[in-house]
Design a protein around this motif. Structure first.
Motif, PDB file in Angstrom:
ATOM      1  N   ARG A 230      38.582   5.806   4.145  1.00  0.00           N
ATOM      2  CA  ARG A 230      38.521   6.033   2.729  1.00  0.00           C
ATOM      3  C   ARG A 230      39.795   5.157   1.993  1.00  0.00           C
ATOM      4  NH1 ARG A 230      36.850  12.541   2.424  1.00  0.00           N
ATOM      5  NH2 ARG A 230      34.784  12.252   3.411  1.00  0.00           N
ATOM      6  N   ASP A 231      39.409   3.858   2.012  1.00  0.00           N
ATOM      7  CA  ASP A 231      40.517   2.796   1.513  1.00  0.00           C
ATOM      8  C   ASP A 231      39.693   1.934   0.499  1.00  0.00           C
ATOM      9  OD1 ASP A 231      39.429   1.369   3.340  1.00  0.00           O
ATOM     10  OD2 ASP A 231      40.881   1.670   4.952  1.00  0.00           O
ATOM     11  N   VAL A 232      40.550   0.920   0.128  1.00  0.00           N
ATOM     12  CA  VAL A 232      40.114   0.169  -0.834  1.00  0.00           C
ATOM     13  C   VAL A 232      39.232  -1.060  -0.156  1.00  0.00           C
ATOM     14  CG1 VAL A 232      40.799  -2.189  -2.338  1.00  0.00           C
ATOM     15  CG2 VAL A 232      42.001   0.023  -2.474  1.00  0.00           C
ATOM     16  N   ALA A 233      39.673  -1.388   1.120  1.00  0.00           N
ATOM     17  CA  ALA A 233      38.763  -2.108   1.984  1.00  0.00           C
ATOM     18  C   ALA A 233      37.373  -1.496   2.048  1.00  0.00           C
ATOM     19  CB  ALA A 233      39.254  -2.494   3.610  1.00  0.00           C
ATOM     20  N   HIS A 234      37.048  -0.372   2.307  1.00  0.00           N
ATOM     21  CA  HIS A 234      35.753   0.031   2.440  1.00  0.00           C
ATOM     22  C   HIS A 234      35.058   0.425   1.019  1.00  0.00           C
ATOM     23  CE1 HIS A 234      37.215   0.823   6.467  1.00  0.00           C
ATOM     24  NE2 HIS A 234      35.902   0.681   6.844  1.00  0.00           N
ATOM     25  N   PHE A 235      35.901   0.256  -0.122  1.00  0.00           N
ATOM     26  CA  PHE A 235      35.206   0.368  -1.632  1.00  0.00           C
ATOM     27  C   PHE A 235      34.991  -1.071  -1.555  1.00  0.00           C
ATOM     28  CE2 PHE A 235      36.707  -1.025  -5.692  1.00  0.00           C
ATOM     29  CZ  PHE A 235      35.987   0.131  -6.410  1.00  0.00           C
ATOM     30  N   ILE A 236      35.501  -1.924  -1.230  1.00  0.00           N
ATOM     31  CA  ILE A 236      34.958  -3.343  -1.478  1.00  0.00           C
ATOM     32  C   ILE A 236      33.806  -3.453  -0.807  1.00  0.00           C
ATOM     33  CG2 ILE A 236      35.601  -5.739  -1.274  1.00  0.00           C
ATOM     34  CD1 ILE A 236      37.322  -4.527  -3.353  1.00  0.00           C
ATOM     35  N   GLU A 237      33.621  -3.071   0.277  1.00  0.00           N
ATOM     36  CA  GLU A 237      32.182  -3.410   0.940  1.00  0.00           C
ATOM     37  C   GLU A 237      31.204  -2.780  -0.015  1.00  0.00           C
ATOM     38  OE1 GLU A 237      31.616  -4.848   3.811  1.00  0.00           O
ATOM     39  OE2 GLU A 237      33.892  -5.251   3.541  1.00  0.00           O
ATOM     40  N   HIS A 238      31.296  -1.710  -0.618  1.00  0.00           N
ATOM     41  CA  HIS A 238      30.115  -1.210  -1.700  1.00  0.00           C
ATOM     42  C   HIS A 238      29.938  -2.437  -2.638  1.00  0.00           C
ATOM     43  CE1 HIS A 238      29.600   2.921  -0.578  1.00  0.00           C
ATOM     44  NE2 HIS A 238      30.966   2.900  -0.118  1.00  0.00           N
ATOM     45  N   ILE A 239      30.986  -3.007  -3.001  1.00  0.00           N
ATOM     46  CA  ILE A 239      30.727  -4.145  -4.246  1.00  0.00           C
ATOM     47  C   ILE A 239      29.971  -5.232  -3.387  1.00  0.00           C
ATOM     48  CG2 ILE A 239      31.871  -5.912  -5.695  1.00  0.00           C
ATOM     49  CD1 ILE A 239      34.022  -3.860  -6.053  1.00  0.00           C
ATOM     50  N   ARG A 240      30.093  -5.558  -2.168  1.00  0.00           N
ATOM     51  CA  ARG A 240      29.723  -6.667  -1.379  1.00  0.00           C
ATOM     52  C   ARG A 240      28.415  -6.463  -1.101  1.00  0.00           C
ATOM     53  NH1 ARG A 240      32.383 -10.443   1.419  1.00  0.00           N
ATOM     54  NH2 ARG A 240      33.928  -9.128   2.057  1.00  0.00           N
ATOM     55  N   TYR A 241      27.786  -5.210  -0.830  1.00  0.00           N
ATOM     56  CA  TYR A 241      26.660  -4.734  -0.713  1.00  0.00           C
ATOM     57  C   TYR A 241      25.826  -4.902  -1.794  1.00  0.00           C
ATOM     58  CZ  TYR A 241      22.739  -1.790   1.036  1.00  0.00           C
ATOM     59  OH  TYR A 241      21.414  -1.325   1.416  1.00  0.00           O
ATOM     60  N   LEU A 242      26.249  -4.153  -3.043  1.00  0.00           N
ATOM     61  CA  LEU A 242      25.714  -4.561  -4.164  1.00  0.00           C
ATOM     62  C   LEU A 242      25.300  -5.816  -4.698  1.00  0.00           C
ATOM     63  CD1 LEU A 242      27.306  -1.560  -6.115  1.00  0.00           C
ATOM     64  CD2 LEU A 242      24.795  -1.507  -5.526  1.00  0.00           C
ATOM     65  N   LYS A 243      26.268  -6.777  -4.393  1.00  0.00           N
ATOM     66  CA  LYS A 243      26.347  -8.133  -4.756  1.00  0.00           C
ATOM     67  C   LYS A 243      25.046  -8.610  -4.002  1.00  0.00           C
ATOM     68  CE  LYS A 243      28.377 -12.684  -3.957  1.00  0.00           C
ATOM     69  NZ  LYS A 243      29.633 -13.243  -3.526  1.00  0.00           N
ATOM     70  N   GLN A 244      25.094  -8.424  -2.768  1.00  0.00           N
ATOM     71  CA  GLN A 244      23.712  -8.807  -1.875  1.00  0.00           C
ATOM     72  C   GLN A 244      22.276  -8.385  -2.239  1.00  0.00           C
ATOM     73  OE1 GLN A 244      25.305  -8.138   2.128  1.00  0.00           O
ATOM     74  NE2 GLN A 244      26.447  -9.832   2.135  1.00  0.00           N
ATOM     75  N   LEU A 245      22.571  -7.117  -2.884  1.00  0.00           N
ATOM     76  CA  LEU A 245      21.166  -6.262  -3.042  1.00  0.00           C
ATOM     77  C   LEU A 245      20.621  -6.522  -4.367  1.00  0.00           C
ATOM     78  CD1 LEU A 245      19.140  -4.190  -1.884  1.00  0.00           C
ATOM     79  CD2 LEU A 245      20.588  -2.615  -3.226  1.00  0.00           C
ATOM     80  N   ILE A 246      21.526  -6.816  -5.410  1.00  0.00           N
ATOM     81  CA  ILE A 246      21.152  -6.582  -6.700  1.00  0.00           C
ATOM     82  C   ILE A 246      21.702  -8.049  -7.685  1.00  0.00           C
ATOM     83  CG2 ILE A 246      20.187  -4.277  -6.756  1.00  0.00           C
ATOM     84  CD1 ILE A 246      22.750  -3.621  -8.153  1.00  0.00           C
ATOM     85  N   GLY A 247      22.891  -8.389  -7.044  1.00  0.00           N
ATOM     86  CA  GLY A 247      23.427  -9.482  -7.898  1.00  0.00           C
ATOM     87  C   GLY A 247      24.517  -9.133  -8.405  1.00  0.00           C
ATOM     88  N   ILE A 248      25.774 -10.112  -8.568  1.00  0.00           N
ATOM     89  CA  ILE A 248      27.031  -9.773  -9.173  1.00  0.00           C
ATOM     90  C   ILE A 248      26.888  -9.006 -10.672  1.00  0.00           C
ATOM     91  CG2 ILE A 248      27.412 -11.918 -10.049  1.00  0.00           C
ATOM     92  CD1 ILE A 248      29.857  -9.968  -7.533  1.00  0.00           C
ATOM     93  N   GLU A 249      25.808  -9.756 -11.384  1.00  0.00           N
ATOM     94  CA  GLU A 249      25.780  -9.477 -12.621  1.00  0.00           C
ATOM     95  C   GLU A 249      25.488  -7.740 -13.103  1.00  0.00           C
ATOM     96  OE1 GLU A 249      21.577 -10.796 -11.506  1.00  0.00           O
ATOM     97  OE2 GLU A 249      23.725 -11.179 -11.087  1.00  0.00           O
ATOM     98  N   HIS A 250      25.192  -7.017 -12.059  1.00  0.00           N
ATOM     99  CA  HIS A 250      24.881  -5.721 -12.379  1.00  0.00           C
ATOM    100  C   HIS A 250      26.028  -4.791 -12.005  1.00  0.00           C
ATOM    101  CE1 HIS A 250      20.884  -6.660 -13.670  1.00  0.00           C
ATOM    102  NE2 HIS A 250      20.689  -7.253 -12.392  1.00  0.00           N
ATOM    103  N   ILE A 251      27.269  -5.317 -11.497  1.00  0.00           N
ATOM    104  CA  ILE A 251      28.215  -4.560 -10.797  1.00  0.00           C
ATOM    105  C   ILE A 251      29.642  -4.399 -11.752  1.00  0.00           C
ATOM    106  CG2 ILE A 251      29.978  -4.368  -8.910  1.00  0.00           C
ATOM    107  CD1 ILE A 251      28.080  -6.441  -7.314  1.00  0.00           C
ATOM    108  N   ALA A 252      29.885  -3.074 -12.204  1.00  0.00           N
ATOM    109  CA  ALA A 252      30.976  -3.011 -12.916  1.00  0.00           C
ATOM    110  C   ALA A 252      32.013  -1.845 -12.158  1.00  0.00           C
ATOM    111  CB  ALA A 252      30.732  -2.449 -13.848  1.00  0.00           C
TER     112      ALA A 252
END
Length: 313
Positions: A230-252
Motif C-alpha cells: 500500500r504505497d505510491v508505486a502500487h497506486f501508480i499501477e492503477h493509473i497505468r492500468y486505466l491508461k491502457q484500458l480507457i485512455g489518459i483522458e479519463h483519469i484524474a
C-alpha cells in the motif's frame, strides 16, 4: 510545483467536526495550509453522509461549509466557469457524498442542492437508502423509483452523478437511466485490487464511453489487498492500468485524504498519508515514464475541463 485537482475530500465533514469543537474560520486555520503545501488549487469539497442523517442534517452541513468558505479570503466557492480560474489559492467545488436525507420531495430537494451550488453528488454512501444501494447493501437492490427520479433531475440540471460508492446493480441502473454527466470521484481498478469499492473493467469502460472521469484514490485498502504494498508505486499501477484500458483522458485524482478522522493515517498509503505530501504522486509518475503532458492531464487538466463544461458561464 505541479498544480493539483482533487476530485474528493471530506471538507464538509471536517467543517462540522471543528465547529462542534468551537472553531470558526476552519478553512483558513485547518484546511488551507496543508492543501496549498501539496499543490492543490482545486478541491471537490464533499459534504459526507453515512446514512443515518436526515434532510435537515444535510442542509446544515452544506450551509456550514458555505459559511466557512466565505470566511476564508484565500478560497472561493465555485459557482461558474469563471470561478474555476479566478485569483484564489483554493477553488472549492461543492459535492455531496450520499443523499440519505432525500427520502421524499425528490425533485424539490435536488433543486435545493443545485441552488446551493452542489455540482457533484452520489446517491448513496455504502448503505441502502431511499434512492439507491451502496456497496454494503443488498446486491440485488439497485435504484428505487425515487432514485430514478433523482438521476433524471440531476441530469436535467447538469449535476454530475458520482458512482464511486454505488453497488453494481445501482451502477448499471444509473447508466441506464442517466442522461447527464457521470464520474467516479474516488475509485480504483478492481482488476488490480479486489475491493467492492473499486470498479470492474466493464464499469470503467462504461464511464469512459459516457465521456466520464475516474478519480484514482489513495486509500490503502483500495490500492492493494496486501498491506505491504500500500504505497505510491502500487497506486501508480492503477493509473497505468486505466491508461491502457480507457485512455489518459479519463483519469484524474480523487485522493480522499482522511486526515480529519481518528486513526486515519493507518488507512492511507505509507508514503502518501496527508495532502501536504501529494507532490509525491507527480514525482512517481515521472519515475514511471509518464510524459509531462500526461502528468498535467492527470494532475488537473482532465478534471478541470470536465467540471468546467457543466458549470454556467
Amino acid at each position: 510545483m505541479m498544480k493539483l485537482f482533487d476530485c474528493h475530500g471530506d471538507t464538509g465533514y471536517a467543517v462540522m467536526k471543528r465547529r462542534k469543537e468551537g472553531m470558526r474560520d476552519i478553512i483558513t486555520k485547518d484546511q488551507l495550509t496543508k492543501r496549498t503545501q501539496g499543490g492543490f488549487s482545486w478541491l471537490c469539497a464533499a459534504s459526507y453522509f453515512e446514512g443515518h442523517e436526515n434532510w435537515a442534517d444535510m442542509q446544515a452541513m452544506i450551509l456550514a461549509l458555505h459559511e466557512e468558505l466565505a470566511l476564508c479570503q484565500d478560497a472561493v466557492l465555485v459557482k461558474t466557469q469563471e470561478d474555476l480560474m479566478c485569483d484564489a489559492k483554493l477553488h472549492a467545488i461543492c459535492s455531496v457524498e450520499g443523499m440519505c436525507g432525500i427520502d421524499e420531495q425528490v425533485e424539490e430537494r435536488i433543486h435545493w442542492l443545485h441552488a446551493h451550488d452542489i455540482k457533484i453528488a452520489s446517491l448513496a454512501w455504502n448503505e441502502e437508502n431511499a434512492l439507491a444501494t451502496g456497496v454494503r447493501g443488498n446486491p440485488e437492490r439497485g435504484l428505487s423509483e425515487m432514485g430514478k427520479l433523482a438521476v433524471k433531475s440531476m441530469g436535467d440540471l447538469d449535476m454530475i452523478v458520482d458512482v464511486s460508492h454505488a453497488n453494481e446493480k445501482s451502477f448499471w441502473d444509473i447508466i441506464r437511466h442517466l442522461n447527464g454527466p457521470i464520474m467516479a470521484t474516488h475509485s480504483n481498478a478492481r482488476a488490480l485490487c479486489d475491493h467492492p469499492r473499486n470498479l470492474k473493467d466493464e464499469q470503467l469502460k462504461a464511464i469512459a464511453e459516457r465521456q466520464g472521469l475516474i478519480g484514482v484514490v489513495c486509500c490503502g485498502a483500495f490500492v492493494n489487498t496486501d498491506p505491504t504494498k500500500r504505497d505510491v508505486a502500487h497506486f501508480i499501477e492503477h493509473i497505468r492500468y486505466l491508461k491502457q484500458l480507457i485512455g489518459i483522458e479519463h483519469i484524474a485524482l480523487g485522493l480522499d485524504f482522511m486526515d480529519d478522522y481518528p486513526n486515519s493515517m493507518d488507512t492511507m498509503l505509507v508514503d502518501l498519508n496527508e495532502p501536504s505530501r501529494a507532490q509525491t504522486i507527480i514525482q512517481a509518475l515521472r519515475d514511471a515514464a509518464f510524459s509531462e503532458e500526461e502528468i498535467r492531464r492527470i494532475a488537473y487538466e482532465n478534471a478541470l475541463s470536465f467540471v468546467k463544461q457543466y458549470l454556467p458561464c
